[in-house]
Design a protein around this motif. Structure first.
Motif, PDB file in Angstrom:
ATOM      1  N   GLU A   1      60.653  61.629  67.863  1.00 49.99           N
ATOM      2  CA  GLU A   1      60.066  62.488  68.819  1.00 49.99           C
ATOM      3  C   GLU A   1      58.594  62.525  68.410  1.00 49.99           C
ATOM      4  OE1 GLU A   1      61.467  63.981  71.735  1.00 49.99           O
ATOM      5  OE2 GLU A   1      63.100  62.337  71.300  1.00 49.99           O
ATOM      6  N   ASP A   2      58.021  62.242  67.132  1.00 49.64           N
ATOM      7  CA  ASP A   2      56.717  62.525  66.720  1.00 49.64           C
ATOM      8  C   ASP A   2      56.459  63.900  66.839  1.00 49.64           C
ATOM      9  OD1 ASP A   2      56.369  59.957  65.819  1.00 49.64           O
ATOM     10  OD2 ASP A   2      55.459  59.161  67.846  1.00 49.64           O
ATOM     11  N   VAL A   3      57.441  64.948  66.302  1.00 49.10           N
ATOM     12  CA  VAL A   3      56.997  66.468  66.515  1.00 49.10           C
ATOM     13  C   VAL A   3      57.226  66.966  65.026  1.00 49.10           C
ATOM     14  CG1 VAL A   3      57.465  66.378  69.020  1.00 49.10           C
ATOM     15  CG2 VAL A   3      59.289  66.958  67.342  1.00 49.10           C
ATOM     16  N   LEU A   4      56.631  68.257  64.878  1.00 52.55           N
ATOM     17  CA  LEU A   4      57.044  69.009  63.854  1.00 52.55           C
ATOM     18  C   LEU A   4      57.716  70.329  64.666  1.00 52.55           C
ATOM     19  CD1 LEU A   4      53.689  68.914  61.734  1.00 52.55           C
ATOM     20  CD2 LEU A   4      55.620  67.367  61.663  1.00 52.55           C
ATOM     21  N   SER A   5      58.579  70.666  63.865  1.00 46.45           N
ATOM     22  CA  SER A   5      59.388  72.024  64.450  1.00 46.45           C
ATOM     23  C   SER A   5      59.114  73.191  63.401  1.00 46.45           C
ATOM     24  CB  SER A   5      60.935  71.905  64.582  1.00 46.45           C
ATOM     25  OG  SER A   5      61.125  70.461  65.398  1.00 46.45           O
ATOM     26  N   VAL A   6      59.195  74.198  64.052  1.00 50.65           N
ATOM     27  CA  VAL A   6      58.893  75.515  63.315  1.00 50.65           C
ATOM     28  C   VAL A   6      60.355  76.326  63.713  1.00 50.65           C
ATOM     29  CG1 VAL A   6      57.618  77.707  63.221  1.00 50.65           C
ATOM     30  CG2 VAL A   6      56.390  75.638  64.013  1.00 50.65           C
ATOM     31  N   LEU A   7      60.963  76.656  62.575  1.00 50.13           N
ATOM     32  CA  LEU A   7      62.158  77.515  62.802  1.00 50.13           C
ATOM     33  C   LEU A   7      61.772  78.846  61.786  1.00 50.13           C
ATOM     34  CD1 LEU A   7      63.108  74.373  62.124  1.00 50.13           C
ATOM     35  CD2 LEU A   7      65.201  75.343  63.135  1.00 50.13           C
ATOM     36  N   ALA A   8      62.010  80.083  62.557  1.00 48.79           N
ATOM     37  CA  ALA A   8      61.801  81.361  61.786  1.00 48.79           C
ATOM     38  C   ALA A   8      63.207  81.594  61.069  1.00 48.79           C
ATOM     39  CB  ALA A   8      61.775  82.581  62.999  1.00 48.79           C
ATOM     40  N   VAL A   9      63.082  82.092  59.678  1.00 52.02           N
ATOM     41  CA  VAL A   9      64.173  82.402  59.053  1.00 52.02           C
ATOM     42  C   VAL A   9      64.652  83.946  59.369  1.00 52.02           C
ATOM     43  CG1 VAL A   9      64.813  83.083  56.701  1.00 52.02           C
ATOM     44  CG2 VAL A   9      63.454  80.954  57.241  1.00 52.02           C
ATOM     45  N   GLU A  10      65.865  83.781  59.730  1.00 48.71           N
ATOM     46  CA  GLU A  10      66.650  85.105  60.206  1.00 48.71           C
ATOM     47  C   GLU A  10      67.537  85.411  59.169  1.00 48.71           C
ATOM     48  OE1 GLU A  10      67.541  84.511  64.182  1.00 48.71           O
ATOM     49  OE2 GLU A  10      65.476  85.228  65.021  1.00 48.71           O
ATOM     50  N   PRO A  11      68.046  86.551  59.065  1.00 52.52           N
ATOM     51  CA  PRO A  11      69.341  86.936  58.254  1.00 52.52           C
ATOM     52  C   PRO A  11      70.375  86.220  58.249  1.00 52.52           C
ATOM     53  CG  PRO A  11      68.219  88.939  59.051  1.00 52.52           C
ATOM     54  CD  PRO A  11      67.827  87.890  59.834  1.00 52.52           C
TER      55      PRO A  11
ATOM     56  N   LEU B   1      68.704  80.421  61.331  1.00 52.52           N
ATOM     57  CA  LEU B   1      67.336  79.969  61.636  1.00 52.52           C
ATOM     58  C   LEU B   1      67.450  80.037  63.132  1.00 52.52           C
ATOM     59  CD1 LEU B   1      66.950  76.631  59.598  1.00 52.52           C
ATOM     60  CD2 LEU B   1      66.031  78.878  59.020  1.00 52.52           C
ATOM     61  N   ARG B   2      66.105  80.276  63.578  1.00 51.83           N
ATOM     62  CA  ARG B   2      65.837  80.093  65.155  1.00 51.83           C
ATOM     63  C   ARG B   2      64.451  79.159  65.502  1.00 51.83           C
ATOM     64  NH1 ARG B   2      62.401  83.490  67.914  1.00 51.83           N
ATOM     65  NH2 ARG B   2      62.218  84.694  66.055  1.00 51.83           N
ATOM     66  N   LEU B   3      64.660  78.202  66.195  1.00 51.11           N
ATOM     67  CA  LEU B   3      63.633  77.384  66.449  1.00 51.11           C
ATOM     68  C   LEU B   3      62.921  78.052  67.667  1.00 51.11           C
ATOM     69  CD1 LEU B   3      62.482  74.290  66.901  1.00 51.11           C
ATOM     70  CD2 LEU B   3      63.959  74.241  68.795  1.00 51.11           C
ATOM     71  N   THR B   4      61.368  78.112  67.210  1.00 51.08           N
ATOM     72  CA  THR B   4      60.255  78.902  67.986  1.00 51.08           C
ATOM     73  C   THR B   4      59.328  77.992  68.540  1.00 51.08           C
ATOM     74  OG1 THR B   4      59.152  79.206  65.834  1.00 51.08           O
ATOM     75  CG2 THR B   4      60.585  80.839  66.491  1.00 51.08           C
ATOM     76  N   GLY B   5      59.282  76.653  68.213  1.00 45.37           N
ATOM     77  CA  GLY B   5      58.220  75.824  68.693  1.00 45.37           C
ATOM     78  C   GLY B   5      58.301  74.678  68.168  1.00 45.37           C
ATOM     79  N   THR B   6      57.745  73.394  68.733  1.00 46.97           N
ATOM     80  CA  THR B   6      57.222  72.274  68.342  1.00 46.97           C
ATOM     81  C   THR B   6      56.009  71.769  68.519  1.00 46.97           C
ATOM     82  OG1 THR B   6      58.129  71.133  70.127  1.00 46.97           O
ATOM     83  CG2 THR B   6      59.641  71.368  68.481  1.00 46.97           C
ATOM     84  N   VAL B   7      55.009  70.796  67.932  1.00 47.86           N
ATOM     85  CA  VAL B   7      53.939  70.402  67.951  1.00 47.86           C
ATOM     86  C   VAL B   7      53.716  69.122  67.667  1.00 47.86           C
ATOM     87  CG1 VAL B   7      52.874  72.574  67.634  1.00 47.86           C
ATOM     88  CG2 VAL B   7      53.124  70.985  65.583  1.00 47.86           C
ATOM     89  N   PRO B   8      53.118  68.343  68.310  1.00 50.79           N
ATOM     90  CA  PRO B   8      52.920  66.772  68.070  1.00 50.79           C
ATOM     91  C   PRO B   8      52.548  66.679  66.369  1.00 50.79           C
ATOM     92  CG  PRO B   8      51.742  67.239  69.931  1.00 50.79           C
ATOM     93  CD  PRO B   8      52.292  68.674  69.252  1.00 50.79           C
ATOM     94  N   CYS B   9      52.993  65.731  65.707  1.00 49.12           N
ATOM     95  CA  CYS B   9      52.620  65.386  64.310  1.00 49.12           C
ATOM     96  C   CYS B   9      51.474  64.756  63.895  1.00 49.12           C
ATOM     97  CB  CYS B   9      53.929  64.524  63.817  1.00 49.12           C
ATOM     98  SG  CYS B   9      53.988  62.763  64.299  1.00 49.12           S
TER      99      CYS B   9
END
Length: 342
Positions: A267-277, A280-288
């Motif tokens: 998908e040529d993306v970087l994903s951001v996951l927030a660390v939760e107790p 994890l929760r996916l919060t967004g993706t951006v092009p690599c």
């Protein structure tokens, strides 16, 4: 760190695909900008690199059928070979790390992990003194007919070596004694997930496994006291189902432990996951910023993606509140495969 406070990036590449070998780049403080300094190509396909703890010696796999590891001195702008490359006793080493006086390599082709002794001066003593051969398979007909060790690294306590095997859907926790690796525990992950790389949380009690055959991360509890990894949950790294095979690759945890970043090649993306107790929760993706991000790395508030097929390393400033990467620039490196810092 060599040359006082001057920081460098070391970039691996596939010479068989036109890569220059190992590239050294200067890193601009506070800006993250990479500037080319030199390249060396003494060994073919130095696809993954690791620095000694003192920063004076760089190690590189040679991801070939023969399988080797090489050592370099990195006091100046151009790494200098420190002895001849030595065989690892396995095929297609894809990853390496330093552990208990040895360089460990994960050998994808032969499904094994090797331990190569390191002398006190950082040079390699001889070929692998011990090779641990994995066994098993998985349900994916093309990718899991046998074991495929993809990564090996020490745990945060420094007591255990942890190897990740895409072919057997498992993680092995190993001990090293007298140069010989032995399995302490093998932990099964979901069949067909294809675990590729694992990253530990800074608190030393959590681990995250990027799965290549499913675009997910498996969240695990890690107990260093008895060397136990316990899978807890599996979290997607994409907001929807991919059009085809997604091929997740690298995974990085932020130094403050608040975010996890992954790269997905298909998908040529970087994903951001927030660390939760509780995970994890996916919060967004951006092009690599390129094509086929094979590996990622974080350094001083910047995220770097080695984009293999577009032939560049792209860097991103990281939003400290959200963890979202914002593209800032790129350096041309044909067939780039990894980037590390020292």
């Amino acid at each position: 760190m060599a040359d006082g406070d001057r920081r460098r990036a070391f970039i691996g590449s596939f010479t068989a695909a036109g890569g220059p070998g190992i590239v050294t780049a200067a890193v601009a403080p506070g800006e993250g900008t990479l500037t080319f300094l030199s390249s060396v190509n003494e060994v073919p396909d130095p696809s993954y690199l690791a620095l000694a703890p003192d920063g004076g010696t760089l190690y590189a796999v040679s991801e070939t059928a023969e399988g080797a590891v090489a050592a370099y001195r990195v006091g100046g702008d151009k790494p200098e070979p420190a002895g001849r490359p030595v065989p690892v006793g396995g095929e297609g080493p894809t990853h390496l790390s330093l552990f208990a006086g040895h360089v460990l390599t994960a050998n994808y082709g032969s499904g094994s992990v090797s331990a190569v002794p390191v002398r006190s001066d950082g040079t390699l003593a001889r070929s692998a003194s011990g090779v641990l051969r994995h066994t098993g398979s998985g349900p994916h007909a093309q990718r899991q007919q046998g074991p495929h060790a993809h990564q090996v690294q020490p745990d945060p306590s420094g007591r255990w070596a942890v190897s990740v095997d895409l072919g057997t859907d498992s993680v092995r926790v190993c001990a090293l004694a007298d140069g010989v690796l032995a399995v302490h525990r093998e932990i099964a992950l979901r069949p067909g997930s294809g675990p590729r790389h694992l990253a530990f949380h800074p608190d030393g009690t959590r681990a995250y496994v990027a799965n290549e055959l499913a675009p997910t991360v498996t969240v695990c509890h890690w107990d260093a006291a008895d060397g136990t990894l316990r899978p807890l949950t599996e979290v997607p790294v994409l907001p929807g189902a991919p059009a085809g095979d997604a091929y997740p690759s690298g995974i990085v945890v932020s130094p403050d432990g608040r975010f996890v970043w992954t790269a997905t090649r298909g998908e040529d993306v970087l994903s951001v996951l927030a660390v939760e107790p509780d995970g994890l929760r996916l919060t967004g993706t951006v092009p690599c910023g390129g094509h086929w991000p094979r590996a990622i790395a974080e350094s001083d508030g910047f995220l770097y993606a080695a984009n293999e097929r577009s032939g560049d390393v792209t860097w991103f400033a990281l939003d400290p509140a959200t963890g979202l990467p914002r593209r800032r620039g790129s350096l041309d490196v044909p067939a780039a495969s990894c980037v590390i810092f020292g």
